[in-house]
Design a protein around this motif. Structure first.
Motif, short mmCIF file in Angstrom:
data_model
loop_
_atom_site.label_atom_id
_atom_site.label_comp_id
_atom_site.label_asym_id
_atom_site.label_seq_id
_atom_site.Cartn_x
_atom_site.Cartn_y
_atom_site.Cartn_z
N GLY A 194 -16.96 25.07 41.16
CA GLY A 194 -18.00 26.04 41.45
C GLY A 194 -19.39 25.47 41.25
N ARG A 195 -20.27 25.70 42.21
CA ARG A 195 -21.59 25.04 42.17
C ARG A 195 -22.52 25.67 41.15
NH1 ARG A 195 -20.75 25.32 47.99
NH2 ARG A 195 -19.84 23.32 48.64
N ARG A 196 -22.41 26.99 40.93
CA ARG A 196 -23.27 27.60 39.91
C ARG A 196 -22.92 27.07 38.53
NH1 ARG A 196 -23.36 33.93 38.21
NH2 ARG A 196 -21.50 33.24 37.09
N ARG A 197 -21.64 26.96 38.24
CA ARG A 197 -21.21 26.46 36.93
C ARG A 197 -21.70 25.03 36.71
NH1 ARG A 197 -16.09 27.59 37.36
NH2 ARG A 197 -16.20 29.54 36.22
N LEU A 198 -21.58 24.21 37.76
CA LEU A 198 -22.02 22.81 37.64
C LEU A 198 -23.54 22.71 37.52
CD1 LEU A 198 -20.47 20.04 37.69
CD2 LEU A 198 -19.10 22.08 38.13
N LEU A 199 -24.27 23.55 38.27
CA LEU A 199 -25.73 23.53 38.17
C LEU A 199 -26.16 23.90 36.76
CD1 LEU A 199 -28.55 23.31 39.38
CD2 LEU A 199 -28.32 25.66 40.21
N GLN A 200 -25.51 24.90 36.16
CA GLN A 200 -25.86 25.28 34.79
C GLN A 200 -25.56 24.16 33.81
OE1 GLN A 200 -23.52 28.91 34.67
NE2 GLN A 200 -25.35 30.19 34.86
N LEU A 201 -24.42 23.48 33.98
CA LEU A 201 -24.08 22.35 33.12
C LEU A 201 -25.12 21.24 33.25
CD1 LEU A 201 -22.22 20.72 31.25
CD2 LEU A 201 -20.91 20.04 33.29
N GLY A 202 -25.52 20.94 34.49
CA GLY A 202 -26.52 19.90 34.72
C GLY A 202 -27.85 20.24 34.08
#
Length: 467
Positions: free
Chosen positions: A80-88
């Motif tokens: 999921g892109r939102r989850r990865l964006l938040q991690l980044g």
């Protein structure tokens, strides 16, 4: 006070807010690439870096950034892109705090590497959001134009802001700025971004590990050679390990079921020329920023704030020309505009390489910078278009990732090569004459890189147009 509810897939996307998240997140990455440059001399003095070790302040960031881009893009598809964006954003923000608090070269370089991991996650996530949120046509074209424009503005602001902060407050403040920005972006992603549909698949961990470690070894060997010489055992071992690991990466990608880099992307001579030219172009440009910053402060005696302002002839012209690229492309065509841009940049770089301790700023630095800025403004967009030309739809994401990897690897490898080249013939020099010599030799090497990039692009036209 209750937390705002997270966006859900059923809710209509708030496109203005999503565009703001994309642009601000990207600005944060670009800003940290340039804001550190005008602070390098202060970092050098305060933390006790060696002349060659200073390159790792930039190389540690670009290595992890470029090496993990493809894997991070794949992770966004699966988790999921939102989850990865938040991690980044979390990694980038926490690493920025660690950089600002660093008390040794090792701590700063390690934190910059972690910051690069965060950037590698944020960059493909924002691009994917842009493509999935805005419909094809005028809406997406406008969003992409804004995305490109803020990059130029952020690079310019970063150079000036980095110099002002380094002189009036501290170079550390430039990294502390990311703390409130990162926190605001995390809150905004939770409120306005819906999670993307997750897909089945596995990570090509072996490919990511071999490519990242291989590039790190290669860059380390090149940087070490500047101080220890080419006959040094560790230098030779690092270079050999880098070559072997990159060869292993190619072998892994041939057999991987979920390759992070489909080798069929290299089937086109035109795209290969674009990837190679991008590596050379970005290698020359990072050398320009790295060595010119030190020349202005150490040789010409400029304070950090004035050093940042001294880059304005390049950055303002770059931004202005970039806005004219759509019209120039229609008039000249992509391939011809790219060739003109590379040739103009090479001319400006060769002119700038003639600087010495007696150089007058307006004639010997500012005017060459105008040419470099115009050339960069003309070249980057056509280079990007050439890198994805003729790619089938199922490989569009991988091709875009490869363009970003070439960009970051150009930064890392180019700086390593120029740092190594800069030490040639300098054994009898010291102090300001040594730095002046290093700058001249390095910028001469950058000119050669640009000339080679131009030759690559021109040779590819025998197969047809580059883009």
């Amino acid at each position: 006070m209750n937390n705002p509810p997270a966006a859900t897939p059923s809710a209509a996307p708030h496109k203005a807010a999503i565009l703001a998240i994309i642009l601000v997140s990207y600005v944060m990455i670009v800003l940290d690439t340039s804001i550190v440059l005008t602070g390098l001399p202060k970092i050098h003095q305060e933390l006790g870096f060696t002349d060659t070790g200073l390159a790792w302040v930039q190389s540690a960031y670009t290595l992890t950034f470029g090496g993990l881009l493809l894997l991070a893009a794949r992770a966004g598809d699966i988790h999921g892109r939102r989850r990865l964006l938040q991690l980044g954003l979390v990694l980038f923000t926490v690493a920025s705090l660690a950089i600002g608090l660093a008390q040794s070269p090792a701590m700063l370089v390690a934190a910059r590497a972690i910051q690069g991991v965060g950037a590698a996650i944020v960059a493909p996530s924002t691009l994917a959001l842009l493509q999935t949120t805005f419909t094809q046509g005028r809406e997406r074209t406008r969003a992409i134009a804004l995305y490109s424009a803020v990059a130029g503005i952020a690079a310019s602001v970063g150079l000036v802001l980095g110099g002002v902060l380094a002189e009036w407050l501290s170079w550390r403040v430039g990294f502390f700025i990311n703390l409130p920005i990162g926190a605001a972006m995390l809150a905004a992603t939770r409120r306005y971004l819906a999670e993307s549909e997750m897909k089945q698949g596995r990570f090509d961990v072996a490919g990511a590990a071999s490519s990242t470690v291989g590039m790190a070894a290669l860059v380390y060997g090149l940087i070490r050679s500047a101080g220890a010489g080419w006959g040094d055992g560790l230098t030779q071992g690092a270079l050999a390990a880098g070559v072997l690991l990159l060869a292993a990466f190619i072998a892994i990608e041939r057999r991987a079921a979920h390759a992070i880099l489909p080798l069929r992307l290299f089937a086109s001579r035109q795209r290969n020329a674009a990837y190679g030219a991008r590596v050379l172009f970005l290698g020359a440009m990072i050398g320009f920023f790295f060595f010119t910053t030190q020349f202005l402060q150490v040789v010409l005696g400029y304070p950090p704030s004035l050093t940042g302002l001294a880059f304005l002839p390049m950055t303002l012209v770059n931004f202005g020309v970039a806005l004219c690229v759509p019209r120039l492309t229609r008039r000249l065509g992509n391939a011809r505009l790219l060739a003109v841009g590379l040739a103009t940049t090479a001319l400006g770089m060769a002119w700038l390489s003639r600087v010495d301790a007696g150089t007058a700023y307006w004639l010997g630095v500012a005017l060459p910078m105008v040419l470099i800025g115009a050339g960069q403004g003309m070249a980057l967009s056509p280079l990007t278009a050439a890198g994805v030309a003729g790619v089938p739809a199922q490989d569009a994401g991988a091709a875009s990732g490869l363009v970003n990897v070439a960009h970051q690897m150009g930064n890392a490898l180019g700086l390593a090569v120029l740092v190594a080249v800069a030490g040639l013939g300098a054994s009898q020099l010291a102090g300001v004459p040594l730095l002046a010599h290093r700058v001249t030799v390095a910028l001469g090497g950058a000119s050669a890189m640009l000339a080679l990039a131009l030759l690559l692009v021109l040779s590819a036209r025998t197969e047809g147009k580059v883009a």
